[in-house]
Each structure stands twice: as structure tokens, then as C-alpha cells.
Design a protein around this motif. Structure first.
Motif, mmCIF file in Angstrom:
data_model
loop_
_atom_site.group_PDB
_atom_site.id
_atom_site.type_symbol
_atom_site.label_atom_id
_atom_site.label_comp_id
_atom_site.label_asym_id
_atom_site.label_seq_id
_atom_site.Cartn_x
_atom_site.Cartn_y
_atom_site.Cartn_z
ATOM 1 N N PRO A 100 0.806 -1.223 0.000
ATOM 2 C CA PRO A 100 0.000 0.000 0.000
ATOM 3 C C PRO A 100 0.842 1.278 0.000
ATOM 4 O O PRO A 100 0.427 2.304 -0.533
ATOM 5 N N TYR A 102 5.159 2.495 -0.138
ATOM 6 C CA TYR A 102 6.550 2.079 -0.010
ATOM 7 C C TYR A 102 7.476 3.261 0.085
ATOM 8 O O TYR A 102 8.291 3.348 0.961
ATOM 9 N N VAL A 152 -4.410 16.467 -8.155
ATOM 10 C CA VAL A 152 -5.631 15.654 -8.209
ATOM 11 C C VAL A 152 -5.330 14.328 -7.515
ATOM 12 O O VAL A 152 -4.583 13.504 -8.046
ATOM 13 N N GLY A 153 -5.885 14.172 -6.303
ATOM 14 C CA GLY A 153 -5.584 12.997 -5.488
ATOM 15 C C GLY A 153 -4.535 13.350 -4.456
ATOM 16 O O GLY A 153 -3.363 13.533 -4.798
ATOM 17 N N GLY A 155 -3.467 11.570 -1.742
ATOM 18 C CA GLY A 155 -3.030 10.444 -0.921
ATOM 19 C C GLY A 155 -1.564 10.647 -0.583
ATOM 20 O O GLY A 155 -1.073 11.782 -0.525
ATOM 21 N N LYS A 156 -0.849 9.541 -0.408
ATOM 22 C CA LYS A 156 0.533 9.630 0.058
ATOM 23 C C LYS A 156 1.422 10.381 -0.943
ATOM 24 O O LYS A 156 2.189 11.251 -0.564
ATOM 25 N N ILE A 157 1.286 10.038 -2.230
ATOM 26 C CA ILE A 157 2.163 10.678 -3.227
ATOM 27 C C ILE A 157 1.719 12.123 -3.482
ATOM 28 O O ILE A 157 2.539 13.048 -3.476
ATOM 29 N N PRO A 208 -5.829 6.919 -8.016
ATOM 30 C CA PRO A 208 -5.725 5.566 -8.599
ATOM 31 C C PRO A 208 -6.572 5.473 -9.856
ATOM 32 O O PRO A 208 -7.444 6.322 -10.076
ATOM 33 N N THR A 234 1.787 10.794 -13.347
ATOM 34 C CA THR A 234 2.640 9.690 -12.864
ATOM 35 C C THR A 234 1.786 8.655 -12.131
ATOM 36 O O THR A 234 2.311 7.853 -11.375
ATOM 37 N N ASP A 260 4.789 9.539 -16.893
ATOM 38 C CA ASP A 260 5.579 8.372 -16.495
ATOM 39 C C ASP A 260 4.769 7.101 -16.734
ATOM 40 O O ASP A 260 5.262 5.992 -16.502
ATOM 41 N N VAL A 261 3.532 7.290 -17.191
ATOM 42 C CA VAL A 261 2.619 6.156 -17.413
ATOM 43 C C VAL A 261 1.856 6.422 -18.703
ATOM 44 O O VAL A 261 1.712 7.582 -19.108
ATOM 45 N N GLY A 299 8.896 5.981 -11.871
ATOM 46 C CA GLY A 299 8.746 6.790 -10.650
ATOM 47 C C GLY A 299 9.105 6.018 -9.391
ATOM 48 O O GLY A 299 9.652 6.581 -8.446
HETATM 49 P P1 NAD Z 1 -3.125 6.686 -2.200
HETATM 50 O O1 NAD Z 1 -4.130 5.589 -2.112
HETATM 51 O O2 NAD Z 1 -2.358 7.055 -0.971
HETATM 52 O O3 NAD Z 1 -3.822 8.035 -2.742
HETATM 53 C C1 NAD Z 1 -4.749 8.071 -3.772
HETATM 54 C C2 NAD Z 1 -5.674 9.269 -3.519
HETATM 55 O O4 NAD Z 1 -6.502 9.439 -4.661
HETATM 56 C C3 NAD Z 1 -6.614 9.057 -2.302
HETATM 57 O O5 NAD Z 1 -6.520 10.163 -1.429
HETATM 58 C C4 NAD Z 1 -7.988 8.960 -2.937
HETATM 59 O O6 NAD Z 1 -9.037 9.484 -2.114
HETATM 60 C C5 NAD Z 1 -7.776 9.815 -4.190
HETATM 61 N N1 NAD Z 1 -8.810 9.615 -5.206
HETATM 62 C C6 NAD Z 1 -9.609 8.534 -5.419
HETATM 63 N N2 NAD Z 1 -10.478 8.802 -6.414
HETATM 64 C C7 NAD Z 1 -10.234 10.071 -6.830
HETATM 65 C C8 NAD Z 1 -10.811 10.921 -7.815
HETATM 66 N N3 NAD Z 1 -11.847 10.513 -8.557
HETATM 67 N N4 NAD Z 1 -10.306 12.163 -7.973
HETATM 68 C C9 NAD Z 1 -9.279 12.598 -7.199
HETATM 69 N N5 NAD Z 1 -8.699 11.842 -6.243
HETATM 70 C C10 NAD Z 1 -9.163 10.587 -6.062
HETATM 71 O O7 NAD Z 1 -2.132 6.280 -3.365
HETATM 72 P P2 NAD Z 1 -0.645 6.819 -3.626
HETATM 73 O O8 NAD Z 1 0.324 5.922 -2.949
HETATM 74 O O9 NAD Z 1 -0.581 8.287 -3.378
HETATM 75 O O10 NAD Z 1 -0.522 6.504 -5.197
HETATM 76 C C11 NAD Z 1 -1.318 7.208 -6.138
HETATM 77 C C12 NAD Z 1 -1.269 6.482 -7.458
HETATM 78 O O11 NAD Z 1 0.043 6.604 -8.013
HETATM 79 C C13 NAD Z 1 -1.467 4.960 -7.333
HETATM 80 O O12 NAD Z 1 -2.816 4.584 -7.333
HETATM 81 C C14 NAD Z 1 -0.742 4.430 -8.519
HETATM 82 O O13 NAD Z 1 -1.665 4.304 -9.578
HETATM 83 C C15 NAD Z 1 0.289 5.507 -8.838
HETATM 84 N N6 NAD Z 1 1.666 5.057 -8.637
HETATM 85 C C16 NAD Z 1 2.561 5.248 -9.644
HETATM 86 C C17 NAD Z 1 3.873 4.856 -9.485
HETATM 87 C C18 NAD Z 1 4.914 5.084 -10.549
HETATM 88 O O14 NAD Z 1 5.972 4.442 -10.536
HETATM 89 N N7 NAD Z 1 4.681 5.989 -11.493
HETATM 90 C C19 NAD Z 1 4.281 4.261 -8.287
HETATM 91 C C20 NAD Z 1 3.351 4.111 -7.270
HETATM 92 C C21 NAD Z 1 2.050 4.512 -7.447
#
Ligand code: NAD
Length: 336
Positions: A100, A102, A152-153, A155-157, A208, A234, A260-261, A299
Motif C-alpha cells: 500500500p 513504499y 488531483v488525489g 493520498g501519500k504521493i 488511482p 505519474t 511516467d505512465v 517513478g
Molecule cells: P493513495 O491511495 O495514498 O492516494 C490516492 C488518492 O486518490 C486518495 O486520497 C484517494 O481518495 C484519491 N482519489 C480517489 N479517487 C479520486 C478521484 N476521482 N479524484 C481525485 N482523487 C481521487 O495512493 P498513492 O500511494 O498516493 O498513489 C497514487 C497512485 O500513483 C497509485 O494509485 C498508482 O496508480 C500511482 N503510482 C505510480 C507509481 C509510478 O511508478 N509511477 C508508483 C506508485 C504509485
């Protein structure tokens, strides 16, 4: 446990072997280079678990084959699980586990690298200087400080990127259906998505891929954006409609694109295809724009992130072996 590890590269082996050794080498990791899909799923016959990555296809047909071979567990070496048919997995009694979190800094810093490189046109300057061309025409950038950054979003990243962009002196606007109260502490504020799209100079996607976010950035969304906007993705490729983005680039509405995707990255990324004809015409078109910078899903590719991914993957396996439950299980409830 005997674990069939798919989409293996040399770096996967070294980080997974090291994490397994630190855990007492209790798992036998059997490495396969091919991607997991219906045509390769039988390679896992005889194993107790499968270990999969972002472009492995855990669709219904694949899951049915794994289930027929008696497999009960799939551990994903990723955060995203959009490549898994969770309903089929539940029906077949297959547990899906993931990593979930890393190293949000890995992806966040890569995101900022794309922003800075596009702005200062580092990709173009690098090529020019190597050819003895020191002219500056075409390399004009802008100051990031004072600009409006839309995330947009959160979460952690997304939150990590927001903090970095605040430190650059940006106004940070955010959109997330589940707002995080910590955003205010970083100096950002939540606004509806249409407002973010209309006001941001730089828009970065960190949600996501779900049925709701598929093509979240389509031609209607692009129409709302500021002329010359910088768009960064990304997260997952299909969050943007690539053809709509190409139209936005051609009209000049999108001034910069950092990816990146990519929607159809499964046929391209993680492989050396440099001596082959590129068959994907949409991707080929993207490569023609001087203001587009693409990296091949790297990424996550830092020592810290790969160490953490391997350790959580091994911990999921060990927990399932000892208790019948993985630590970080994914369920259909997480889709909505
Ligand atoms: P996370 O679960 O911590 O955060 C995702 C956030 O998106 C959450 O706060 C969620 O509420 C929000 N969200 C959900 N639906 C949404 C919407 N319709 N509009 C706006 N926000 C919305 O995940 P994370 O660890 O921050 O990772 C985010 C995404 O990055 C992952 O889902 C993955 O697809 C991608 N990722 C890419 C790489 C890479 O190498 N490029 C690596 C890891 C993750």
C-alpha cells in the motif's frame, strides 16, 4: 512457500532475494521473465503463490487458471491494483495482497523532476549542448514560484508533491473526494475539480485508476484548462484520454506534457525495444512533440522504494503462510 514471480527483471531478483534472506529465506522464489496473463498462468502450476507487477494481467481468465492450479494467493509488487479483476478473485477464493505504501517520495520526486525538466527544457538543452549548439532560442522557461499548482488525489504521493510545490512558492489547489485535513497545514486548499482545472498552471495527477477516474482528463476537462497548462501524469496511464491530450497539444491548449505512465504501456514499458519498429501510432505521435517528456514508469525506481516493495511483498507471503491472511489484502470494497 513456493512463489511464481512474474515480470522479473534482474533488479527484482536482487531486491526480493535480499528481503527473503533477511526473513530467513523461508520462501522459494521461482523467477519468470514473461508477464502474467492467460497464456502464461500455467507456469505457476505447482507453486503456492504468485507475485505480480503493474502490467501483469490478472483478468478473469488468468484468475480461473491460477485457481484451477490450486493457487490461493497473489502478492502484487505495487500499490495500484487496477490490473486485477477483484470480483473474479473473490469468486475463486484467491487472496490479493499489495504494497500500500513504499516510498511516496520516490514517485513525488520523479513528478517534480518532470515538472522542472519540462519547464527548463532540460531534455532539449541536454541534446543541444552535446551537439555544440549553445543557442537559447526555444528554451525559455517560467518561474515555478508564484504559480498555481493543482494536485488531483491527495493520498501519500499527492500530499508529498503538494508539500514540495508549496516549498517552491506555489499556491496549491487540490481535489480529492476524500479530503485530507493535513493539506491545510501544508498551505494548500481543496476546490472542486472544475475550479482546479480552470485555475492551475501545472496539474499533476495522483489518483488511482478506477472506473470513476478512467479518462478523468478528457476533452471536456482539457477545455476548462488554462491555455499553455502543464499536465503531469505519474499515476496510471488511463486516467487521461491520450487522444484528447494529443488534440490539446496540437491546439496549444496543453503547453507541456510529462508522463511516467501510458494507457497502453503494457506492450512497451520495461522492455528494450530500441531495435524494433514502434507499432503504437498514438505513442509515436506523442514522441514527436518537443514539449512532451515521457519516462517508462520509473517513478518507483529508487533503492529505497525497491527495498520497501520487496520487504512488504515477503511480509505478505510470510503472514499468509503463518496465519492464512496477508498483511495488506485488497478487497472489492476498496474500489468505490
Ligand atoms: P493513495 O491511495 O495514498 O492516494 C490516492 C488518492 O486518490 C486518495 O486520497 C484517494 O481518495 C484519491 N482519489 C480517489 N479517487 C479520486 C478521484 N476521482 N479524484 C481525485 N482523487 C481521487 O495512493 P498513492 O500511494 O498516493 O498513489 C497514487 C497512485 O500513483 C497509485 O494509485 C498508482 O496508480 C500511482 N503510482 C505510480 C507509481 C509510478 O511508478 N509511477 C508508483 C506508485 C504509485
Amino acid at each position: 512457500m513456493d512463489v511464481a514471480v512474474y515480470s522479473t527483471k534482474s533488479y527484482d531478483r536482487s531486491f526480493l532475494d535480499a528481503a527473503n534472506a533477511r526473513d530467513g529465506a523461508r520462501h522459494r522464489l521461482i523467477y519468470f521473465e514473461p508477464r502474467l496473463g492467460p497464456d502464461t498462468a500455467t507456469l505457476a502450476a505447482g507453486s503456492n503463490a504468485v507475485c505480480a507487477f503493474v502490467n501483469d494481467r490478472l483478468e478473469r481468465a488468468t484468475i480461473a487458471i491460477l485457481s484451477r492450479h490450486g493457487l490461493k494467493l497473489v502478492v502484487l509488487r505495487s500499490t495500484g491494483f487496477n490490473n486485477v479483476d477483484l470480483t473474479a478473485a473473490r469468486q475463486c477464493g484467491l487472496t490479493i495482497a499489495r504494497v500500500p505504501a513504499y516510498s511516496p517520495e520516490a514517485v513525488a520526486e520523479h513528478t517534480v523532476a518532470l515538472i522542472l525538466a519540462l519547464d527548463h527544457k532540460i531534455h532539449r538543452a541536454y541534446a543541444r549542448v552535446r551537439e555544440g549548439n549553445f543557442a537559447l532560442d526555444g528554451l525559455l522557461g517560467f518561474n515555478i514560484a508564484g504559480r498555481t499548482f493543482g494536485v488531483v488525489g491527495t493520498g501519500k504521493i499527492g500530499m508529498t508533491v503538494a508539500r514540495i510545490m508549496r516549498a517552491f512558492g506555489c499556491t496549491v489547489l487540490a481535489y480529492d473526494p476524500k479530503p485530507d485535513p493535513d493539506l491545510q497545514a501544508t498551505g494548500g486548499r481543496y476546490v472542486p475539480l472544475p475550479d482546479l482545472l480552470a485555475q492551475a498552471d501545472i496539474i499533476s495527477l495522483h489518483c488511482p485508476l478506477t472506473p470513476e477516474t478512467r479518462h478523468l482528463i478528457d476533452s471536456r476537462a482539457i477545455k476548462r484548462m488554462k491555455p499553455g497548462v502543464m499536465l503531469i501524469n505519474t499515476s496510471r496511464g488511463a486516467v487521461i484520454d491520450t487522444k484528447a491530450v494529443i488534440a490539446g497539444l496540437k491546439s496549444g491548449k496543453i503547453g507541456y506534457l510529462g508522463l511516467d505512465v501510458y494507457e497502453e504501456e503494457g506492450d512497451l514499458f520495461f522492455e528494450d525495444l530500441s531495435d524494433q519498429v514502434l507499432e503504437d501510432d498514438v505513442f509515436a505521435r506523442l514522441l514527436t512533440f518537443p514539449n512532451v517528456l515521457i519516462t517508462g514508469h520509473q517513478g518507483f525506481f529508487t533503492t529505497e522504494a525497491l527495498t520497501a516493495i520487496a520487504e512488504t511483498t515477503i511480509a505478505n507471503l510470510t503472514s499468509f503462510e503463518e496465519t492464512g491472511r496477508a498483511i495488506y489484502e485488497v478487497s472489492t470494497d476498496m474500489l468505490g
